[in-house]
Design an enzyme around this catalytic site. Structure first.
Site, PDB file in Angstrom:
ATOM      1  N   ALA A  65       0.864  -1.179   0.000  1.00 47.27           N
ATOM      2  CA  ALA A  65       0.000   0.000   0.000  1.00 47.27           C
ATOM      3  C   ALA A  65       0.901   1.229   0.000  1.00 47.27           C
ATOM      4  CB  ALA A  65      -0.882  -0.017   1.243  1.00 47.27           C
ATOM      5  N   GLY A 109       0.748  -4.995   0.965  1.00 42.02           N
ATOM      6  CA  GLY A 109      -0.452  -5.063   0.131  1.00 42.02           C
ATOM      7  C   GLY A 109      -0.193  -5.700  -1.230  1.00 42.02           C
ATOM      8  N   GLU A 112      -0.478  -9.287  -0.579  1.00 40.70           N
ATOM      9  CA  GLU A 112      -1.898  -9.565  -0.303  1.00 40.70           C
ATOM     10  C   GLU A 112      -2.728  -9.542  -1.590  1.00 40.70           C
ATOM     11  OE1 GLU A 112      -1.758  -6.391   2.648  1.00 40.70           O
ATOM     12  OE2 GLU A 112      -2.581  -7.800   4.108  1.00 40.70           O
ATOM     13  N   GLU A 132       4.903  -5.017   7.120  1.00 44.80           N
ATOM     14  CA  GLU A 132       4.199  -3.849   7.667  1.00 44.80           C
ATOM     15  C   GLU A 132       4.655  -3.500   9.075  1.00 44.80           C
ATOM     16  OE1 GLU A 132       2.754  -6.355   6.014  1.00 44.80           O
ATOM     17  OE2 GLU A 132       1.159  -5.600   4.707  1.00 44.80           O
TER      18      GLU A 132
HETATM   19  N1  CAA Z   1       4.614   3.187  -0.645  1.00 47.71           N
HETATM   20  C1  CAA Z   1       5.022   4.353  -1.192  1.00 47.71           C
HETATM   21  N2  CAA Z   1       6.171   4.488  -1.888  1.00 47.71           N
HETATM   22  C2  CAA Z   1       6.940   3.394  -2.009  1.00 47.71           C
HETATM   23  C3  CAA Z   1       6.600   2.167  -1.443  1.00 47.71           C
HETATM   24  C4  CAA Z   1       5.366   2.075  -0.743  1.00 47.71           C
HETATM   25  N3  CAA Z   1       4.911   0.934  -0.209  1.00 47.71           N
HETATM   26  N4  CAA Z   1       7.569   1.272  -1.725  1.00 47.71           N
HETATM   27  C5  CAA Z   1       8.494   1.946  -2.434  1.00 47.71           C
HETATM   28  N5  CAA Z   1       8.127   3.221  -2.605  1.00 47.71           N
HETATM   29  C6  CAA Z   1       8.836   4.278  -3.310  1.00 47.71           C
HETATM   30  C7  CAA Z   1      10.020   4.777  -2.491  1.00 47.71           C
HETATM   31  O1  CAA Z   1       9.600   5.749  -1.542  1.00 47.71           O
HETATM   32  C8  CAA Z   1      10.893   5.370  -3.577  1.00 47.71           C
HETATM   33  O2  CAA Z   1      10.387   6.634  -3.940  1.00 47.71           O
HETATM   34  P1  CAA Z   1      11.401   7.879  -4.184  1.00 47.71           P
HETATM   35  O3  CAA Z   1      12.239   7.448  -5.360  1.00 47.71           O
HETATM   36  O4  CAA Z   1      10.494   9.023  -4.492  1.00 47.71           O
HETATM   37  O5  CAA Z   1      12.215   8.021  -2.944  1.00 47.71           O
HETATM   38  C9  CAA Z   1      10.658   4.436  -4.761  1.00 47.71           C
HETATM   39  O6  CAA Z   1       9.418   3.762  -4.495  1.00 47.71           O
HETATM   40  C10 CAA Z   1      11.737   3.397  -4.910  1.00 47.71           C
HETATM   41  O7  CAA Z   1      11.877   2.739  -3.669  1.00 47.71           O
HETATM   42  P2  CAA Z   1      13.294   2.542  -2.925  1.00 47.71           P
HETATM   43  O8  CAA Z   1      14.211   3.666  -3.250  1.00 47.71           O
HETATM   44  O9  CAA Z   1      13.029   2.285  -1.482  1.00 47.71           O
HETATM   45  O10 CAA Z   1      13.806   1.216  -3.681  1.00 47.71           O
HETATM   46  P3  CAA Z   1      14.778   0.098  -3.110  1.00 47.71           P
HETATM   47  O11 CAA Z   1      15.103  -0.779  -4.273  1.00 47.71           O
HETATM   48  O12 CAA Z   1      15.900   0.697  -2.344  1.00 47.71           O
HETATM   49  O13 CAA Z   1      13.901  -0.733  -2.035  1.00 47.71           O
HETATM   50  C11 CAA Z   1      11.913  -1.863  -1.258  1.00 47.71           C
HETATM   51  C12 CAA Z   1      12.796  -1.464  -2.466  1.00 47.71           C
HETATM   52  C13 CAA Z   1      12.691  -2.871  -0.374  1.00 47.71           C
HETATM   53  C14 CAA Z   1      10.668  -2.515  -1.810  1.00 47.71           C
HETATM   54  C15 CAA Z   1      11.581  -0.602  -0.412  1.00 47.71           C
HETATM   55  O14 CAA Z   1      11.068   0.401  -1.298  1.00 47.71           O
HETATM   56  C16 CAA Z   1      10.543  -0.838   0.643  1.00 47.71           C
HETATM   57  O15 CAA Z   1      10.878  -1.359   1.693  1.00 47.71           O
HETATM   58  N6  CAA Z   1       9.278  -0.422   0.398  1.00 47.71           N
HETATM   59  C17 CAA Z   1       8.223  -0.485   1.379  1.00 47.71           C
HETATM   60  C18 CAA Z   1       7.735  -1.917   1.546  1.00 47.71           C
HETATM   61  C19 CAA Z   1       6.649  -1.960   2.594  1.00 47.71           C
HETATM   62  O16 CAA Z   1       6.842  -1.634   3.742  1.00 47.71           O
HETATM   63  N7  CAA Z   1       5.450  -2.405   2.165  1.00 47.71           N
HETATM   64  C20 CAA Z   1       4.308  -2.478   3.047  1.00 47.71           C
HETATM   65  C21 CAA Z   1       3.496  -1.206   2.945  1.00 47.71           C
HETATM   66  S1  CAA Z   1       2.171  -1.149   4.133  1.00 47.71           S
HETATM   67  C22 CAA Z   1       0.935  -2.125   3.476  1.00 47.71           C
HETATM   68  O17 CAA Z   1       1.053  -2.669   2.401  1.00 47.71           O
HETATM   69  C23 CAA Z   1      -0.304  -2.236   4.307  1.00 47.71           C
HETATM   70  C24 CAA Z   1      -1.257  -3.308   3.849  1.00 47.71           C
HETATM   71  O18 CAA Z   1      -1.232  -4.403   4.358  1.00 47.71           O
HETATM   72  C25 CAA Z   1      -2.221  -3.056   2.796  1.00 47.71           C
END
Ligand code: CAA
Length: 258
Positions: A65, A109, A112, A132
């Site tokens: 998400a 998400g 999911e 998460e």
């Molecule tokens: N939401 C918003 N933006 C996201 C995102 C997310 N879930 N995942 C990645 N992005 C964005 C980053 O902010 C970044 O944007 P900018 O270039 O503007 O800074 C861009 O995508 C690229 O991401 P990274 O620079 O972080 O890329 P990376 O290769 O270094 O890392 C990753 C990749 C490990 C997937 C890392 O981006 C990450 O950990 N993302 C979040 C994963 C996460 O926590 N997901 C769960 C979200 S909560 C949820 O999903 C609730 C639910 O149950 C529905």
């Protein structure tokens, strides 16, 4: 009109939906999920479509998400707008099969959403997780319920509590994904599977899907009864007679979806 956050295309009876927010690793926001719901509803209603493939980019199916979009929500806002339920549940009511073709990250998400599909084909570089907890929340789109059903309690707890990611090989061993293929073959493999499904009688495919899903919703005796009733009903169809006659006459069946 093409949606902003998806790429839609059809190849005969197969619809391909590609999540398309590459700069955010396909983070799932309301606009995207609204569009996805509309696309799914459109294909479910379209007589010409028999199966849907849902995919992302090479780097990410979806990284979860959209954290930026939900960071400022408070409890009352999340509750009143029915966050997640409102526009993510359309996938659950799809009657036609949906195959997830996952490359790269399928996190939170994203994992999911893949689990809401009927089965998952993964590229060798796919990585799954429910991280998460790292941002102070828990999975909110079914992860705590669907993941244990797919991989068992121990692995689901491990992923949800430690936030570690699982690679494609582990996901296949655990039963989360049905097949793992080289990344370059991912889409071909998913489209081939979808075309195979489209070659079978449409109603039989939909009934098989309903019956398998029933296994997750009811006690065994009720599920077996449900299956038996559906099984019996297929003896009232043209395609049952045609399929069996074709087998006995050693020829290809000519199904008519009736
Ligand atoms: N939401 C918003 N933006 C996201 C995102 C997310 N879930 N995942 C990645 N992005 C964005 C980053 O902010 C970044 O944007 P900018 O270039 O503007 O800074 C861009 O995508 C690229 O991401 P990274 O620079 O972080 O890329 P990376 O290769 O270094 O890392 C990753 C990749 C490990 C997937 C890392 O981006 C990450 O950990 N993302 C979040 C994963 C996460 O926590 N997901 C769960 C979200 S909560 C949820 O999903 C609730 C639910 O149950 C529905």
């Amino acid at each position: 009109m093409q949606p902003e956050n998806l790429l839609l295309q059809t190849d005969g009876p197969v619809a391909l939906i590609r999540l398309n927010r590459p700069r955010q690793l396909n983070a799932l926001n309301d606009a995207l999920m609204d569009e996805l719901g509309q696309a799914l509803a459109m294909y479910d209603a379209d007589e010409a479509i028999g199966c849907v493939v849902l995919t992302g980019s090479d780097k990410a199916f979806a990284a979860g998400a959209d954290i930026a979009a939900m960071a400022s929500k408070d409890y009352m806002q999340a509750y009143r707008e029915d966050f997640i339920t409102r526009n993510w549940e359309r996938m659950r009511s799809m009657r036609k099969p949906v195959i997830a073709a996952v490359a790269g990250y399928a996190l939170g998400g994203g994992c999911e959403l893949a689990m809401m599909c009927d089965f998952i084909i993964a590229a060798e570089d796919a990585r799954f997780g429910q991280p998460e907890i790292r941002i102070g929340i828990i999975p909110g789109a079914g992860g705590t319920q669907r993941l244990p059903r797919a991989v068992g309690k121990s692995k689901a707890m491990d992923l949800a509590l430690t936030a570690r990611l699982m690679d494609a090989a582990e996901a296949e061993r655990a039963g989360l994904v049905s097949r793992v293929v080289p990344a370059a073959r991912l889409l071909d493999e998913a489209m081939d599977a979808a075309r195979t499904i489209c070659g079978f009688p449409r109603h039989t495919v939909m009934m098989a899907k309903e019956c398998v899903n029933r296994a997750f919703e009811s006690p065994l005796s009720d599920g077996l009864l449900f299956e038996r009733r559906v099984f019996h009903s297929l003896f009232g169809t043209h395609d049952q007679r045609e399929g069996m006659a074709a087998f006995l006459e050693k020829r290809q069946p000519g199904f008519e979806n009736r």
